[in-house]
Scaffold this motif. Sequence first.
Motif, mmCIF file in Angstrom:
data_model
loop_
_atom_site.group_PDB
_atom_site.id
_atom_site.type_symbol
_atom_site.label_atom_id
_atom_site.label_comp_id
_atom_site.label_asym_id
_atom_site.label_seq_id
_atom_site.Cartn_x
_atom_site.Cartn_y
_atom_site.Cartn_z
ATOM 1 N N UNK A 21 44.967 97.122 58.417
ATOM 2 C CA UNK A 21 44.947 96.549 57.080
ATOM 3 C C UNK A 21 46.354 96.152 56.637
ATOM 4 N N UNK A 22 46.463 94.921 56.099
ATOM 5 C CA UNK A 22 47.745 94.435 55.589
ATOM 6 C C UNK A 22 47.464 93.329 54.583
ATOM 7 N N UNK A 23 48.540 92.678 54.120
ATOM 8 C CA UNK A 23 48.378 91.667 53.098
ATOM 9 C C UNK A 23 47.621 90.448 53.609
ATOM 10 N N UNK A 24 46.937 89.794 52.695
ATOM 11 C CA UNK A 24 46.261 88.548 53.018
ATOM 12 C C UNK A 24 47.301 87.487 53.375
ATOM 13 N N UNK A 25 47.040 86.735 54.443
ATOM 14 C CA UNK A 25 47.936 85.669 54.860
ATOM 15 C C UNK A 25 47.212 84.329 54.839
ATOM 16 N N UNK A 26 47.982 83.286 54.604
ATOM 17 C CA UNK A 26 47.457 81.924 54.534
ATOM 18 C C UNK A 26 48.331 81.037 55.408
ATOM 19 N N UNK A 27 47.699 80.258 56.276
ATOM 20 C CA UNK A 27 48.414 79.267 57.065
ATOM 21 C C UNK A 27 48.280 77.916 56.370
ATOM 22 N N UNK A 28 49.401 77.298 56.064
ATOM 23 C CA UNK A 28 49.386 76.051 55.292
ATOM 24 C C UNK A 28 50.266 75.005 55.963
ATOM 25 N N UNK A 29 49.931 73.733 55.736
ATOM 26 C CA UNK A 29 50.760 72.629 56.220
ATOM 27 C C UNK A 29 50.602 71.425 55.306
ATOM 28 N N UNK A 30 51.564 70.535 55.381
ATOM 29 C CA UNK A 30 51.497 69.296 54.610
ATOM 30 C C UNK A 30 52.285 68.206 55.316
ATOM 31 N N UNK A 31 51.930 66.958 55.021
ATOM 32 C CA UNK A 31 52.658 65.799 55.521
ATOM 33 C C UNK A 31 52.604 64.714 54.451
ATOM 34 N N UNK A 32 53.708 64.000 54.290
ATOM 35 C CA UNK A 32 53.718 62.979 53.240
ATOM 36 C C UNK A 32 54.988 62.169 53.246
ATOM 37 N N UNK A 33 55.226 61.467 52.148
ATOM 38 C CA UNK A 33 56.411 60.620 52.038
ATOM 39 C C UNK A 33 56.840 60.521 50.584
ATOM 40 N N UNK A 34 58.112 60.164 50.390
ATOM 41 C CA UNK A 34 58.699 59.880 49.085
ATOM 42 C C UNK A 34 59.329 58.495 49.139
ATOM 43 N N UNK A 35 59.202 57.754 48.048
ATOM 44 C CA UNK A 35 59.870 56.463 47.997
ATOM 45 C C UNK A 35 60.317 56.151 46.579
ATOM 46 N N UNK A 36 61.357 55.328 46.504
ATOM 47 C CA UNK A 36 61.836 54.783 45.237
ATOM 48 C C UNK A 36 62.033 53.289 45.419
ATOM 49 N N UNK A 37 61.646 52.526 44.420
ATOM 50 C CA UNK A 37 61.696 51.077 44.537
ATOM 51 C C UNK A 37 62.153 50.450 43.230
ATOM 52 N N UNK A 38 62.391 49.148 43.300
ATOM 53 C CA UNK A 38 62.772 48.365 42.121
ATOM 54 C C UNK A 38 64.002 48.954 41.437
ATOM 55 N N UNK A 39 65.070 49.089 42.211
ATOM 56 C CA UNK A 39 66.337 49.649 41.712
ATOM 57 C C UNK A 39 66.143 51.047 41.139
ATOM 58 N N UNK A 53 61.476 58.459 52.500
ATOM 59 C CA UNK A 53 61.599 59.664 53.330
ATOM 60 C C UNK A 53 60.220 60.104 53.794
ATOM 61 N N UNK A 54 60.081 60.343 55.091
ATOM 62 C CA UNK A 54 58.881 60.940 55.662
ATOM 63 C C UNK A 54 59.149 62.427 55.847
ATOM 64 N N UNK A 55 58.150 63.252 55.573
ATOM 65 C CA UNK A 55 58.387 64.699 55.627
ATOM 66 C C UNK A 55 57.109 65.444 55.994
ATOM 67 N N UNK A 56 57.287 66.662 56.484
ATOM 68 C CA UNK A 56 56.152 67.526 56.791
ATOM 69 C C UNK A 56 56.622 68.954 56.977
ATOM 70 N N UNK A 57 55.732 69.910 56.768
ATOM 71 C CA UNK A 57 56.096 71.314 56.940
ATOM 72 C C UNK A 57 54.865 72.128 57.297
ATOM 73 N N UNK A 58 55.088 73.272 57.926
ATOM 74 C CA UNK A 58 54.034 74.205 58.340
ATOM 75 C C UNK A 58 54.554 75.615 58.121
ATOM 76 N N UNK A 59 53.683 76.535 57.692
ATOM 77 C CA UNK A 59 54.147 77.891 57.467
ATOM 78 C C UNK A 59 53.032 78.894 57.292
ATOM 79 N N UNK A 60 53.407 80.154 57.366
ATOM 80 C CA UNK A 60 52.510 81.287 57.130
ATOM 81 C C UNK A 60 52.989 81.989 55.867
ATOM 82 N N UNK A 61 52.111 82.070 54.861
ATOM 83 C CA UNK A 61 52.459 82.622 53.560
ATOM 84 C C UNK A 61 51.617 83.858 53.276
#
Length: 807
Positions: free
Chosen positions: A779-797, A728-736
């Motif tokens: 003035x308001x809460x501290x915000x963080x912009x974050x993102x990630x990209x990656x993959x998951x795999x399973x092999x050998x049964x 599975x290929x995956x990625x996400x972006x958000x404001x936290x």
Amino acid sequence: MKCFLTVARKPLQSNVLLIMKLTALFTLFLTLNVSANGFGQDKININAKKTEISGILQAIEKQTTYRFLYNNNLQGMRDKVSLTVSDATLDQVMQLLLAKTKLLYQMMNNNLIVIKEDPARVSAFVQVRGKITGEGGVALAGVSVQVKGSTVGTTTNADGEFTINVPDENSTLVISSVGYDIQEVALAGRTEIAVALVTAAKAIEQVVVIGYGTANKRDLTGSIATVKAKDIADKPATNPLSLLQGKVSGLSIVNSGRVGSEPDVRIRGTNTVNGLKPVYIVDGILNDNINFLNPADIESIEVLKDPSSLAIFGVRGANGAIAVTTKKAKAGQLLVNFNTVFGVKHVVNKMKLTNAAQFKELYNEQRANMGLAAYDYTNWTGNTDWQDEIFQNGTLNYNNISITGATEKNRFYLGLGYVNEEGVIKHEEYRKYTLNFSDELRVTKGLRFGVTMNAYRAELPVNKDVGGALRAAPIAPIYDPNGSGLFHTLPSFQRAQVFNPLLDVETQRGLTIAREYRAVGSIYGEVDFLKHFNFRAQLFADYGFNTSRSYSPVLVVYNPDITGSANPGKFDSTSKKTAVAQSQNIYPKTQMDYLLTYKNSFGDHNLTVLAGITTYYSSYEATNSSVQQGTALLIPNDPDKWYVNQVGDQATRLGGGDAWEDASISYLARALYSFKGKYLLNASFRRDGSSQFYKLNNQWKNFGAVGAGWIVSQEDFFNNVKFLNYLKLKGSWGVLGNKNIGDLYRYPAYPTLSGSSSGVFGDQVIAALTPEYIPDPNLNWETVTAWEAGFELRALNNRLSFEAVYY
């Protein structure tokens, strides 16, 4: 064997007939001595599905005056049957219950019924024995074994073994267990079998806890790691967070080594400017720590690390989340489990320091380089390893007992725990008592109510510092060499900054009484309606209460540098008067959730939508006070006297306090969509409103995230790739957001005042005060912009799992 029995009763035809029957019944009651040798007039009502025969007999005992006597190892007692009767006699129930077994019953005196084997029916059954294993030949307990086409069945024991009576030697057994493929085994004349179950493909699709619900991990585009109870069961720890050390990639757990203390926890490093702690969720309750939990009561822990998983937490999601699910009762009979752990811990790698001779050599070199004469070591002939003096082999003892029971309508769990752990520094000791209770009532198939409770009481240790033992010069002896029993002071070049390390360890022993109390609970209701909808309302409450009392004694040490006849014993005092201090604080919290979930599949589309409103309130109140001996009598070293209003010089009494409160309301939504089970889209949104910015008219803040995924292994072109089972290929972006701020900024729109330059008006000097800062209207809460990209795999049964992300 699906058994139904209905005993119908015709209505009375007339009032006369009713009077006649009542009269006859009353006459019989007064004149006859009813014998217990028959089958009595007790009416029995039972509605049981796939229940062991012994369990049904217990239900009969509760409804009647009959008692059953049988051997638990008797063949057939563990057979599972389904039985539904209403207003039935004992004879009717027993005939139905034992109809397809080789058992019979016999009525004895005093309403005692004996269950035994029927010799005439033995030949009608074939006894089959077997063993069920999983991958690697591991024995599986609790596996269901059922005769195909009937309700006769049993379950495997702790060794994976079972015994069952089948109608004939050519019967077929249906073997099933959660997480494994169902197997049908034809006996073909065999009376002993061995079956190895295969992990089901669906079992690989792990269900994980996410914010305000659960989801299939396959359908998510984020990074969530799960730690099961079995993975941490063999690791003793007072704080559940310590169990996660080394278990999850990207999760840093740094233990201080102090007994009962909370470790430093960071998910994916330092993400924000203010505060680094993740948010904790215990059975849906948001919290700042989980020290009130008993690790033995934990079913699973999920670590949420990516934007698409965290945006639903809004202003509390920037530093990650750790979701804890406590144990609940599972279907089955009443179970009692007890376990105890005893161990010893010690410091393995002490810091390497100089001994007395090496210290003198180095210190003389330092003084020579400074142009000073060599130090006079006449009174400093010790050779002390201060680490050896303060450290000990600490013992630990954990005890846990749990009681679980479940029926089709009700699930009950009760867990009790006691912890006694010593620290690696002498006289550090921590005691902890825990209670975990949960109960869920299923009124109908679609209506459920439940309650949970976690309670905690701790006797906190007085944590000592290792720093003094690392800095203290080894040339100082431990005690007065003249035999007074006083601790020896340190050389003059250290005396102002460092004390004899044992002075704090030994003289402060038992001089602080600190206790912590906490109760965290919830009550909820949940209803399924219109086939695809679910509504859940839940009220949470968290109440904490801490108390502390401490005593400061007069401290006297031996100082060889004191001269003169006025003090021949060379006694030196580091604390000349006694004192007492008290403090207490409370921190109540409440949370209310109203969540509506829509889940549906249509064609190649799967959609789950969540919408809800949640409110959160927290507050804190603390008071403290102290009093010194002053001109009054010496304050006795007696815990009964450690109250500031009862002892000491009241003119020296001081007091202080602190308080704050915070309230918020939030609107949240999330959508999980998949097309053909291989193209994934996740989106979440949260709008937080906080009382802390109300004055600035800037109380609202929006947070959100979007994620996408592609399960490549579902594509046709991937069929020829044999060694990979899943990709599975995956990625996400958000404001936290981040709400971790210090107590100084609980009311950011109201800065505190501090002293500034004074003004002179004539002969008067007027002190000036100025705000600590000027609030920014934005003035308001501290915000963080974050993102990630990656993959998951399973092999050998599916034996090898691998996940990689860049963030």
